[in-house]
Write a protein that holds these residues in place. Structure first.
Motif, PDB file in Angstrom:
ATOM      1  N   GLU A   1      66.051  17.806 -22.575  1.00  0.00           N
ATOM      2  CA  GLU A   1      65.986  19.246 -22.387  1.00  0.00           C
ATOM      3  C   GLU A   1      64.839  19.618 -21.444  1.00  0.00           C
ATOM      4  O   GLU A   1      64.999  20.466 -20.561  1.00  0.00           O
ATOM      5  N   GLU A   2      63.702  18.974 -21.627  1.00  0.00           N
ATOM      6  CA  GLU A   2      62.560  19.236 -20.751  1.00  0.00           C
ATOM      7  C   GLU A   2      62.898  18.871 -19.303  1.00  0.00           C
ATOM      8  O   GLU A   2      62.579  19.623 -18.373  1.00  0.00           O
ATOM      9  N   GLU A   3      63.570  17.743 -19.101  1.00  0.00           N
ATOM     10  CA  GLU A   3      63.968  17.349 -17.742  1.00  0.00           C
ATOM     11  C   GLU A   3      64.953  18.344 -17.146  1.00  0.00           C
ATOM     12  O   GLU A   3      64.859  18.702 -15.973  1.00  0.00           O
ATOM     13  N   PHE A   4      65.910  18.816 -17.956  1.00  0.00           N
ATOM     14  CA  PHE A   4      66.854  19.827 -17.491  1.00  0.00           C
ATOM     15  C   PHE A   4      66.111  21.083 -17.040  1.00  0.00           C
ATOM     16  O   PHE A   4      66.351  21.610 -15.950  1.00  0.00           O
ATOM     17  N   LEU A   5      65.203  21.567 -17.870  1.00  0.00           N
ATOM     18  CA  LEU A   5      64.448  22.779 -17.528  1.00  0.00           C
ATOM     19  C   LEU A   5      63.588  22.567 -16.286  1.00  0.00           C
ATOM     20  O   LEU A   5      63.501  23.432 -15.421  1.00  0.00           O
ATOM     21  N   LYS A   6      62.982  21.395 -16.182  1.00  0.00           N
ATOM     22  CA  LYS A   6      62.163  21.099 -14.993  1.00  0.00           C
ATOM     23  C   LYS A   6      63.034  21.039 -13.737  1.00  0.00           C
ATOM     24  O   LYS A   6      62.595  21.461 -12.663  1.00  0.00           O
ATOM     25  N   GLU A   7      64.262  20.524 -13.865  1.00  0.00           N
ATOM     26  CA  GLU A   7      65.184  20.515 -12.717  1.00  0.00           C
ATOM     27  C   GLU A   7      65.518  21.939 -12.284  1.00  0.00           C
ATOM     28  O   GLU A   7      65.559  22.244 -11.095  1.00  0.00           O
ATOM     29  N   LEU A   8      65.761  22.818 -13.264  1.00  0.00           N
ATOM     30  CA  LEU A   8      66.045  24.209 -12.925  1.00  0.00           C
ATOM     31  C   LEU A   8      64.848  24.853 -12.238  1.00  0.00           C
ATOM     32  O   LEU A   8      65.001  25.617 -11.286  1.00  0.00           O
ATOM     33  N   LEU A   9      63.652  24.544 -12.718  1.00  0.00           N
ATOM     34  CA  LEU A   9      62.435  25.134 -12.159  1.00  0.00           C
ATOM     35  C   LEU A   9      62.077  24.558 -10.794  1.00  0.00           C
ATOM     36  O   LEU A   9      61.429  25.221  -9.984  1.00  0.00           O
ATOM     37  N   ASN A  10      62.469  23.318 -10.558  1.00  0.00           N
ATOM     38  CA  ASN A  10      62.235  22.664  -9.270  1.00  0.00           C
ATOM     39  C   ASN A  10      60.773  22.765  -8.814  1.00  0.00           C
ATOM     40  O   ASN A  10      60.487  23.088  -7.675  1.00  0.00           O
ATOM     41  N   GLY A  11      59.851  22.526  -9.761  1.00  0.00           N
ATOM     42  CA  GLY A  11      58.429  22.529  -9.427  1.00  0.00           C
ATOM     43  C   GLY A  11      57.816  23.902  -9.245  1.00  0.00           C
ATOM     44  O   GLY A  11      56.669  24.006  -8.794  1.00  0.00           O
ATOM     45  N   ASP A  12      58.524  24.960  -9.582  1.00  0.00           N
ATOM     46  CA  ASP A  12      58.001  26.312  -9.389  1.00  0.00           C
ATOM     47  C   ASP A  12      56.755  26.525 -10.251  1.00  0.00           C
ATOM     48  O   ASP A  12      56.794  26.342 -11.469  1.00  0.00           O
ATOM     49  N   GLU A  13      55.658  26.902  -9.621  1.00  0.00           N
ATOM     50  CA  GLU A  13      54.388  27.066 -10.319  1.00  0.00           C
ATOM     51  C   GLU A  13      54.367  28.288 -11.222  1.00  0.00           C
ATOM     52  O   GLU A  13      53.511  28.406 -12.097  1.00  0.00           O
ATOM     53  N   GLU A  14      55.288  29.202 -11.029  1.00  0.00           N
ATOM     54  CA  GLU A  14      55.370  30.402 -11.870  1.00  0.00           C
ATOM     55  C   GLU A  14      56.407  30.234 -12.985  1.00  0.00           C
ATOM     56  O   GLU A  14      56.751  31.204 -13.660  1.00  0.00           O
TER      57      GLU A  14
END
Length: 171
Positions: free
Chosen positions: A96-109
């Motif tokens: 789940e964390e990897e999925f969310l990080k993929e959606l965020l794509n490194g976005d700092e906000e």
């Protein structure tokens, strides 16, 4: 590891600020809200705004959930770390964390940005760039004119529908 903290919907920012002020910074790495860009159509024009991805939840990255739990008792805003009892807390799973990080794509906000799509005359997406790109097969509802799709994914112990904002190529 990421943990989800439940709070009163609408008070997520206040809860996150309280946590940052009241909880020892040695106990956690980061405290944040997950947000998404969405599009409002106003008088035929598209306006991008930011809203909460998971209303009622604050996320925190920690290796010390028990200590965090103890210190959350001091936070004035209603907060509850998700878990069965005092002694057991459920982290956001690695998948789940990897999925969310993929959606965020490194976005700092911690914001899921709009995906840029091309559509054919039938309204089917023919090309996509952005967070939605890997999840086109999970789309359960399309509203291209309103600039969003909904994907279904198993997250936090149940199937959830997540609204993903769109930008049409050429918008």
């Amino acid at each position: 590891m990421w943990y989800a903290i439940q709070t009163i919907t609408g008070n997520e920012e206040e809860a996150a600020e309280s946590i940052k002020k009241m909880v020892d910074t040695e106990i956690y790495e980061d405290c944040f809200l997950l947000k998404r860009e969405a599009v409002w159509r106003i008088q035929g024009r598209c306006k991008v705004h930011v809203e909460r991805l998971f209303p009622g939840y604050v996320f925190i990255s920690t290796q010390h959930p028990k200590e965090l739990y103890q210190q959350l008792k001091r936070v004035s805003s209603y907060t509850k770390i998700l878990g069965k009892e005092e002694e057991e807390f459920y982290p956001v799973s690695k998948e789940e964390e990897e999925f969310l990080k993929e959606l965020l794509n490194g976005d700092e906000e911690y914001t899921v940005r709009l995906s840029t799509v091309e559509v054919n005359e039938q309204g089917n997406i023919t090309a996509c760039k952005g967070p939605l790109q890997k999840y086109l097969d999970r789309v359960v509802k399309k509203r291209i004119r309103l600039r969003y799709v909904i994907i279904r994914i198993h997250l936090f112990g149940r199937d959830r529908e997540i609204l993903m904002g769109l930008r049409l190529k050429g918008d």
